[in-house]
Design an enzyme around this catalytic site. Structure first.
Site, mmCIF file in Angstrom:
data_model
loop_
_atom_site.group_PDB
_atom_site.id
_atom_site.type_symbol
_atom_site.label_atom_id
_atom_site.label_comp_id
_atom_site.label_asym_id
_atom_site.label_seq_id
_atom_site.Cartn_x
_atom_site.Cartn_y
_atom_site.Cartn_z
ATOM 1 N N GLY A 96 0.831 -1.215 0.000
ATOM 2 C CA GLY A 96 0.000 0.000 0.000
ATOM 3 C C GLY A 96 0.856 1.251 0.000
ATOM 4 N N ALA A 97 1.877 1.264 -0.884
ATOM 5 C CA ALA A 97 2.869 2.352 -0.843
ATOM 6 C C ALA A 97 2.553 3.470 -1.827
ATOM 7 C CB ALA A 97 4.255 1.780 -1.129
ATOM 8 N N ASN A 98 1.382 3.419 -2.468
ATOM 9 C CA ASN A 98 1.090 4.448 -3.473
ATOM 10 C C ASN A 98 0.452 5.703 -2.870
ATOM 11 O OD1 ASN A 98 -1.159 2.287 -3.464
ATOM 12 N ND2 ASN A 98 -2.190 4.158 -4.090
ATOM 13 N N GLY B 240 -0.653 7.898 1.221
ATOM 14 C CA GLY B 240 -0.714 7.924 2.691
ATOM 15 C C GLY B 240 0.581 7.563 3.385
ATOM 16 N N SER C 183 -3.479 -0.481 14.736
ATOM 17 C CA SER C 183 -4.149 0.772 15.115
ATOM 18 C C SER C 183 -4.570 0.731 16.581
ATOM 19 C CB SER C 183 -5.389 0.965 14.250
ATOM 20 O OG SER C 183 -6.169 2.026 14.741
ATOM 21 N N TYR D 138 -13.205 -3.352 11.083
ATOM 22 C CA TYR D 138 -11.863 -2.761 11.000
ATOM 23 C C TYR D 138 -11.096 -3.020 12.308
ATOM 24 C CZ TYR D 138 -8.181 0.799 10.732
ATOM 25 O OH TYR D 138 -6.962 1.453 10.735
HETATM 26 N N1 LIG Z 1 -4.892 7.093 8.805
HETATM 27 C C1 LIG Z 1 -5.025 6.803 10.093
HETATM 28 O O1 LIG Z 1 -5.484 7.646 10.902
HETATM 29 C C2 LIG Z 1 -4.629 5.465 10.581
HETATM 30 C C3 LIG Z 1 -4.129 4.479 9.742
HETATM 31 N N2 LIG Z 1 -3.805 3.253 10.255
HETATM 32 C C4 LIG Z 1 -3.299 2.190 9.384
HETATM 33 O O2 LIG Z 1 -2.263 2.682 8.551
HETATM 34 C C5 LIG Z 1 -2.184 1.902 7.373
HETATM 35 C C6 LIG Z 1 -2.029 2.820 6.178
HETATM 36 O O3 LIG Z 1 -3.225 3.556 6.040
HETATM 37 P P1 LIG Z 1 -3.315 5.038 5.468
HETATM 38 O O4 LIG Z 1 -2.080 5.435 4.790
HETATM 39 O O5 LIG Z 1 -3.847 5.887 6.557
HETATM 40 O O6 LIG Z 1 -4.521 4.820 4.416
HETATM 41 P P2 LIG Z 1 -4.636 5.053 2.844
HETATM 42 O O7 LIG Z 1 -6.044 4.701 2.501
HETATM 43 O O8 LIG Z 1 -4.139 6.399 2.488
HETATM 44 O O9 LIG Z 1 -3.646 3.960 2.241
HETATM 45 C C7 LIG Z 1 -3.981 2.604 2.256
HETATM 46 C C8 LIG Z 1 -3.165 1.865 1.229
HETATM 47 O O10 LIG Z 1 -3.568 0.484 1.245
HETATM 48 C C9 LIG Z 1 -3.810 0.096 -0.094
HETATM 49 N N3 LIG Z 1 -4.741 -1.013 -0.206
HETATM 50 C C10 LIG Z 1 -6.038 -1.061 0.129
HETATM 51 N N4 LIG Z 1 -6.571 -2.246 -0.215
HETATM 52 C C11 LIG Z 1 -5.581 -2.967 -0.796
HETATM 53 C C12 LIG Z 1 -5.510 -4.247 -1.392
HETATM 54 N N5 LIG Z 1 -6.578 -5.035 -1.509
HETATM 55 N N6 LIG Z 1 -4.327 -4.670 -1.887
HETATM 56 C C13 LIG Z 1 -3.243 -3.873 -1.817
HETATM 57 N N7 LIG Z 1 -3.251 -2.642 -1.295
HETATM 58 C C14 LIG Z 1 -4.416 -2.189 -0.795
HETATM 59 C C15 LIG Z 1 -4.350 1.354 -0.775
HETATM 60 O O11 LIG Z 1 -4.285 1.232 -2.190
HETATM 61 P P3 LIG Z 1 -5.265 2.124 -3.151
HETATM 62 O O12 LIG Z 1 -4.742 3.512 -3.119
HETATM 63 O O13 LIG Z 1 -5.137 1.461 -4.480
HETATM 64 O O14 LIG Z 1 -6.634 2.005 -2.571
HETATM 65 C C16 LIG Z 1 -3.387 2.375 -0.208
HETATM 66 O O15 LIG Z 1 -2.178 2.329 -0.904
HETATM 67 C C17 LIG Z 1 -3.438 1.036 7.346
HETATM 68 O O16 LIG Z 1 -3.087 -0.285 7.708
HETATM 69 C C18 LIG Z 1 -4.336 1.661 8.400
HETATM 70 O O17 LIG Z 1 -5.184 0.712 8.989
HETATM 71 C C19 LIG Z 1 -3.924 2.981 11.591
HETATM 72 C C20 LIG Z 1 -4.389 3.913 12.463
HETATM 73 C C21 LIG Z 1 -4.790 5.237 12.031
HETATM 74 C C1 LIG Z 2 -12.535 13.090 18.804
HETATM 75 C C2 LIG Z 2 -11.408 13.844 18.118
HETATM 76 C C3 LIG Z 2 -10.704 13.320 17.068
HETATM 77 C C4 LIG Z 2 -11.072 11.973 16.593
HETATM 78 C C5 LIG Z 2 -10.278 10.916 16.575
HETATM 79 C C6 LIG Z 2 -10.662 9.669 15.998
HETATM 80 C C7 LIG Z 2 -12.084 9.383 15.743
HETATM 81 C C8 LIG Z 2 -9.696 8.810 15.682
HETATM 82 C C9 LIG Z 2 -9.885 7.587 15.003
HETATM 83 C C10 LIG Z 2 -8.817 6.931 14.590
HETATM 84 C C11 LIG Z 2 -8.885 5.774 13.755
HETATM 85 C C12 LIG Z 2 -10.152 5.246 13.264
HETATM 86 C C13 LIG Z 2 -7.759 5.209 13.426
HETATM 87 C C14 LIG Z 2 -7.636 4.201 12.434
HETATM 88 O O1 LIG Z 2 -7.086 3.159 12.669
HETATM 89 C C15 LIG Z 2 -9.628 14.099 16.353
HETATM 90 C C16 LIG Z 2 -9.909 14.035 14.860
HETATM 91 C C17 LIG Z 2 -8.229 13.541 16.646
HETATM 92 C C18 LIG Z 2 -9.607 15.559 16.755
HETATM 93 C C19 LIG Z 2 -9.791 15.774 18.209
HETATM 94 C C20 LIG Z 2 -11.127 15.209 18.659
#
Ligand SMILES: NC(=O)C1=CN([C@@H]2O[C@H](COP(=O)(O)OP(=O)(O)OC[C@H]3O[C@@H](n4cnc5c(N)ncnc54)[C@H](OP(=O)(O)O)[C@@H]3O)[C@@H](O)[C@H]2O)C=CC1
Ligand SMILES: CC1=C(/C=C/C(C)=C/C=C/C(C)=C/C=O)C(C)(C)CCC1
EC number: 1.1.1.300
Length: 297
Positions: free
Chosen positions: A27-29, A31, A156, A181
């Site tokens: 998933g390196a494309n 985030g 997470s 999730y």
């Molecule tokens: N963002 C956040 O606040 C948090 C993120 N995380 C974790 O961080 C990790 C990265 O997420 P984040 O960068 O935020 O999310 P993004 O949605 O920005 O990136 C997710 C990546 O996973 C890829 N992906 C999804 N489905 C597949 C699949 N079937 N096969 C291969 N690749 C796939 C996506 O590809 P494509 O672009 O093609 O869809 C994309 O490159 C995740 O595991 C997420 O659970 C954990 C806690 C908080």
């Molecule tokens: C309440 C609240 C927030 C919500 C946080 C949440 C809902 C986080 C969820 C995280 C997840 C789903 C992570 C994925 O793995 C913010 C935006 C920090 C701003 C301050 C107040």
């Protein structure tokens, strides 16, 4: 600024350089994965961007090559929602590369409507846990041959709400997108712990990570979350900040003794009681092997 500082702490300060090292980031494309891959390339590693959309991956590879000056940034097709694609990726990688030093299991989906992978697994469990479980299994001998090597599993804080319902692992009896999730992120932590136990003495170590709340495309399936992320975008982490704990676990010297631990903000972090249950971890390992047709040992 104080709230922002609190929510974005944790910086990987390691000075480790990676010439001659090989890394795979799923998933390196976009985030967090994109920023993780960029930093590994910056430090001189040959980095494989394992993406389901090769075109998106190629654009990002070019960008990373230009920014870092490292031409060894390669894109390979990997769809974690299809075990055939995972097996094809691993087969080609093993034929192509002598080593694998860093595997970052980063890709993830969150809150998608009920759907199944090509193999009939519920999408969150299938992509976030089972897909990475199979990928790691297929690459494990290469990781062992390349030791010292590391596997980082991006989990997470959401794992706290997760439970492993063995009687409903595919969400067929009841399903909630948010909880699905959380369950898959709990599975990431249990997998990390069991993997660490099994890899003791092999030179391969493994860590699970909470990256923080990060402004990325992860919220794409939920209008409410998209709105929240937009509203609080100033407070939450940038993807570059979100990559810090993955990088910390991949790079920091002397972290081997903490194999199996969970990290957040570049520090060891507390996990839920469910995430510390060795019996559940062992059972999840066996059930995952069974579902994927991997021989149990
Ligand atoms: N963002 C956040 O606040 C948090 C993120 N995380 C974790 O961080 C990790 C990265 O997420 P984040 O960068 O935020 O999310 P993004 O949605 O920005 O990136 C997710 C990546 O996973 C890829 N992906 C999804 N489905 C597949 C699949 N079937 N096969 C291969 N690749 C796939 C996506 O590809 P494509 O672009 O093609 O869809 C994309 O490159 C995740 O595991 C997420 O659970 C954990 C806690 C908080
Ligand atoms: C309440 C609240 C927030 C919500 C946080 C949440 C809902 C986080 C969820 C995280 C997840 C789903 C992570 C994925 O793995 C913010 C935006 C920090 C701003 C301050 C107040």
């Amino acid at each position: 600024p104080q709230i922002r500082k609190m929510l974005s702490s944790g910086v990987c300060t390691s000075a480790v350089q990676l010439p001659g090292k090989v890394a795979v980031v799923t998933g390196a494309n976009t985030g967090i994965g994109k920023e993780t891959a960029k930093e590994l390339a910056q430090r001189g590693a040959r980095v494989y961007l394992a993406c389901r959309d090769v075109q998106k991956g190629e654009l990002v590879a070019r960008e990373i090559q230009i920014v870092t000056g490292n031409q060894q940034v390669l894109v390979r097709k990997l769809d974690l929602a299809d075990t055939k694609s995972i097996r094809a990726f691993a087969k080609d990688f093993l034929a192509e590369e002598k080593h694998l030093h860093i595997l970052i299991n980063n890709a993830g989906v969150m809150m998608c409507p009920y759907s199944k992978t090509a193999d009939g697994f519920e999408m969150h469990m299938g992509v976030n846990h089972l897909g990475h479980f199979l990928l790691t299994h297929l690459l494990l001998d290469k990781l062992k041959e390349s030791a010292p090597s590391r596997v980082v599993n991006v989990s997470s804080l959401a794992h706290h709400l997760g439970r492993i319902h063995f009687h409903n692992l595919q969400g067929e009896k009841f399903y909630n997108a948010g909880l699905a999730y959380c369950h898959s992120k709990l599975a990431n932590i249990l997998f990390t712990q069991e993997l660490a136990r099994r890899l003791k003495g092999s030179g391969v170590t493994t860590y699970s990570v909470h990256p923080g709340t990060v402004n990325s495309e992860l919220v794409r399936h939920s209008s409410f979350m998209k709105w929240m992320w937009w509203l609080f975008s100033f407070f939450i982490k940038t993807p570059q900040q979100g990559a810090q704990t993955s990088l910390y676990c991949a790079l920091t010297e002397g972290l081997e003794v903490l194999s199996g631990h969970h990290f957040s903000d570049c520090r060891v972090a507390w996990v839920s009681a469910q995430a510390r249950n060795e019996t559940t971890a062992r059972r999840l390992w066996d059930v995952s092997c069974d579902l994927l047709g991997i021989p149990m040992d």
